[in-house]
Design an enzyme around this catalytic site. Structure first.
Site, mmCIF file in Angstrom:
data_model
loop_
_atom_site.group_PDB
_atom_site.id
_atom_site.type_symbol
_atom_site.label_atom_id
_atom_site.label_comp_id
_atom_site.label_asym_id
_atom_site.label_seq_id
_atom_site.Cartn_x
_atom_site.Cartn_y
_atom_site.Cartn_z
ATOM 1 N N ASP A 62 0.866 -1.183 0.000
ATOM 2 C CA ASP A 62 0.000 0.000 0.000
ATOM 3 C C ASP A 62 0.897 1.225 0.000
ATOM 4 O OD1 ASP A 62 -2.391 1.748 0.466
ATOM 5 O OD2 ASP A 62 -3.324 -0.186 0.879
ATOM 6 N N HIS B 115 -2.781 3.174 -4.664
ATOM 7 C CA HIS B 115 -2.224 2.732 -3.382
ATOM 8 C C HIS B 115 -0.809 2.167 -3.542
ATOM 9 C CE1 HIS B 115 -5.694 3.408 -0.836
ATOM 10 N NE2 HIS B 115 -6.471 2.805 -1.706
ATOM 11 N N GLU C 187 -10.083 2.831 -5.119
ATOM 12 C CA GLU C 187 -9.692 4.173 -4.696
ATOM 13 C C GLU C 187 -8.532 4.722 -5.522
ATOM 14 O OE1 GLU C 187 -11.056 3.961 -0.010
ATOM 15 O OE2 GLU C 187 -8.960 3.571 -0.509
#
Length: 759
Positions: free
Chosen positions: A196, A284, A344
């Site tokens: 991440d 990410h 995201e």
């Protein structure tokens, strides 16, 4: 005469066994598909024979030996004996994880069609054994198991737990411990979030900077938050073994070598648990871009409007990098799935990059969402060429997804995502943030919310139910820096999930009884679990003349300790008496302590003296409440004050009208509450996101702000009759929860009748 007495005794014993609550005698979680109680018990001694009658179960036989040997002081032999434990193959058991277990006073017989089923049977044996089996202080002469007949198999194929090791790092030893707990509760999937923005945690031979640079960071804003919390709670302190000094800076991090991960995978496989790796992309990936800046369209890492700058899907070196990384991942992990996240993604840099605009034109892509799908499709094609299946979060549906991808549904506010996925032909694993994000603060209703979540949503046609593979819970670790904190956040919620995905028939009251015995087992296992909630009181309390604080212990072995001097209770604080008299305003802090000294949550109970509020007599009232709707995002209910409503509804009770579809909104409920008797009323207000309750112009519950579902409680002294009622509620996005219950003079909490509300 003696024979007659013996028959009567057997009949009496049989009646007693049938009358005994199975949840007490057989505290198994998850509960089996079929369990038939029986009389008597089987006694295991050092002379009991363990006979593995099919070599395919050799590993499972050894696992059973390792379970029993510390308690008995020696391994069981395979010599003929009157007392036997038999592991047998049964081809009629077609479920890979199904098993049959029969315990009589003379023999234990475990049957399965596959090794996984035999291993699940051994976990049932483990839960039926005395809790001393977990950490025996010294060898015991014998162990007993209750007689029973069980036929069992799981309801769902995917029964998983997720752990994010990127935000905070955990040792291989702890990951093995975590796997042991998954095994005990019959999980079969461990989803490991390896990369991440905050850290890259797995060695990749082709790109060594991913771990020499990407695995380490200076303290970020999340680290600062937990360090502040660590002042009063050591569970938030950053582990010292993961700190290093580099170039005059303190850096925090760590990574797993491929050899370590290979060992962990083998450890999990021996327990029939599949480790699913997640390498998040195209977003990410700040940790990777920091190590290899060419991966982003801008040549550097950074932050966009909402999320971090992603990798660039328009440059071929990006795909070379990803395919090389995934090749090493696929060679390492035997899992049939590879998870790439695809959630995201901040796409603003793509829209400003000439190479991306050129690619979109060439491939006839209408927008950057379709550009993300182009990236996902290319990665999936590569993954499939290696014989694997692709898994993504449900965000990936937005630009189009191939039916061959498996979707994890997490965005509970996107109500139609499961329907969209099944209509597209995708299989689904349920993991909604509303119920199954175990990084959300646990509360009095969190275990029940997990237990009662349906794996298949109600509006899914029966013909499509087969596409729902099962469910898993996720532990995102922004604010979970230690192993103890992972324990606290996951246990006992993990046990509720275990039963939710294994047992076809649910029985929450039975589960609650069985769970009480599992707390004792967790204590013996050294699990830093969240102790069961203390109940029977409100956080904000009132008394007219005096009151008595009486709290029932969840378990007899716990001690309740309290203070009144403003400091939290410690192991040396006085024990709470059966009834503590309250006759002056004060704050009483109460906590439960386990025999090993683990302290549960601290409850601060504030008391104030209050006269009974006198009723009002408004003219011309009608049934129900008014509900003002404001279609806007609010950080707190106070920001709604004096703003005009977009619309007003008349409703029967404290509920959001079904026609409200705005993702973010505020509501103001107004009217009167007619109470049937004079007394001290407790109100329990559950809000996601926030709410404030006022009755008789007195603040009763303040549960304001944006947060996960949290129940807060308060009291108010009311004389019989009608009182002004005001309840404010805000929803910030992501799905809402709104509940209000009451009790009077210590009664059990209940829903407020519609007939009590007027306006």
């Amino acid at each position: 005469m003696q024979r007659f007495f013996f028959l009567i005794s057997l009949c009496t014993l049989s009646i007693l066994v049938r009358a005994q609550d199975p949840s007490q005698r057989y505290p198994i979680i998850p509960f089996p598909s079929s369990l038939v109680p029986a009389t008597g018990q089987f006694t295991i001694t050092a002379n009991t024979a363990l006979l593995v009658q099919d070599k395919r179960f050799a590993n499972e036989g050894q696992q059973l030996q390792e379970l029993l040997q510390p308690a008995l002081g020696k391994q069981l032999t395979a010599n003929a004996s009157a007392s036997k434990i038999l592991l047998q193959h049964d081809p009629s058991i077609t479920s890979a994880e199904g098993y049959a277990l029969r315990i009589t006073p003379q023999q234990i017989t475990l049957k399965a069609g596959q090794p996984a089923g035999m291993f699940r049977a051994i976990q049932t044996i483990r839960q039926l054994l005395p809790i001393g089996i977990e950490q025996p202080a010294k060898p015991l002469a014998s162990l007993t198991l209750p007689a029973v007949t069980i036929q069992d198999q799981p309801a769902y194929a995917w029964r998983g737990m997720h752990l994010d090791v990127s935000r905070h790092f955990y040792s291989i030893d702890y990951l093995k411990t975590f796997i042991d707990r998954l095994a005990l509760y019959k999980f079969n999937t461990f989803h490991l979030h390896l990369t991440d923005d905050q850290g890259w945690r797995l060695e990749i031979n082709a790109y060594p900077k991913l771990t020499t640079i990407g695995a380490w960071r200076t303290f970020n804003n999340q680290d600062s938050v937990v360090l502040k919390r660590a002042v009063t709670n050591p569970d938030f302190d950053l582990p010292k073994q993961f700190l290093r000094q580099q170039d005059g800076q303190t850096q925090y991090g760590g990574f797993y070598t491929q050899a370590q991960m290979r060992d962990l995978i083998a450890y999990a496989a021996a327990r029939h648990i599949d480790i699913v790796p997640e390498i998040d992309m195209p977003g990410h990936l700040s940790a990777a871009i920091k190590a290899y800046p060419f991966l982003s369209c801008t040549g550097q890492d950074g932050w966009g409007k909402t999320f971090s700058v992603p990798v660039c899907p328009c440059n071929e070196p990006t795909y070379t990098f990803m395919e090389t990384v995934l090749s090493e991942i696929i060679a390492l992990f035997p899992s049939q799935y590879v998870h790439i996240g695809a959630d995201e993604v901040e796409k603003s840099t793509w829209a400003q990059t000439p190479a991306c605009l050129e690619l979109m034109k060439r491939e006839n892509l209408k927008n950057v969402e379709e550009l993300q799908s182009y990236f996902v499709h290319r990665i999936e094609q590569f993954v499939q060429s290696k014989g694997k299946k692709l898994m993504v979060w449900d965000d990936a549906l937005e630009g189009g997804l191939k039916p061959s991808s498996t979707v994890m549904y997490w965005r509970s506010w996107v109500k139609n995502a499961p329907q969209k996925a099944v209509q597209n032909g995708n299989n689904i694993v349920m993991t909604p943030v509303s119920h199954l994000y175990f990084d959300s603060p646990p509360g009095s209703q969190s275990v029940e919310n997990v237990y009662k979540l349906p794996v298949v949503p109600q509006d899914i046609p029966a013909s499509q139910a087969r596409r729902f593979l099962g469910a898993q819970a996720n532990i995102w670790t922004e604010y979970i820096p230690t192993e103890n904190r992972v324990d606290y956040m996951s246990m006992p919620r993990m046990t509720a999930l275990a039963e939710m995905v294994w047992s076809a028939k649910k029985d929450y009251p039975s589960y609650q009884k069985r769970l009480l015995q599992h707390y004792l087992r967790m204590e013996q296992m050294g699990i830093h679990y969240r102790l069961p909630d203390l109940t029977g009181f409100a956080e904000e309390n009132v008394f007219v003349d005096k009151a008595a604080l009486s709290i029932r212990k969840p378990l007899a072995s716990y001690k309740l300790r309290y203070t009144t001097n403003g400091t939290p209770p410690t192991a040396t604080s006085p024990e709470l008496p059966a009834a503590l008299t309250i006759d002056k305003p004060q704050t009483v802090q109460v906590a439960a302590f386990t025999p090993s000294g683990v302290r549960g949550d601290v409850y601060a109970l504030r008391y104030q003296q209050q006269a009974y509020a006198q009723p009002v007599t408004p003219a011309g009232t009608q049934a129900g409440l008014t509900c003002d709707l404001l279609k806007k995002y609010f950080k707190a209910t106070t920001f709604m004050k004096d703003l005009p409503a977009d619309s007003t509804y008349l409703i029967n009770n404290l509920t959001v009208p079904k026609t409200v579809t705005a993702p973010s909104f505020g509501t103001r409920f107004r009217g009167y509450l007619r109470v049937p008797e004079t007394g001290v009323y407790s109100f329990f207000y559950t809000c996601d996101d926030g709410g404030v309750l006022r009755i008789a112009n007195r603040l009763v519950v303040d549960n304001d702000g944006n947060h996960f579902p949290i129940e807060k409680s308060g009291q108010v002294a009311l004389a019989k009759g009608m009182h002004p009622f005001e309840a404010d509620f805000i929803e910030g996005g992501g799905g809402f929860t709104l509940k209000l219950k009451y009790s009077v003079n210590g009664s059990a909490p209940a829903a407020i009748p519609d007939s009590w509300f007027t306006h």
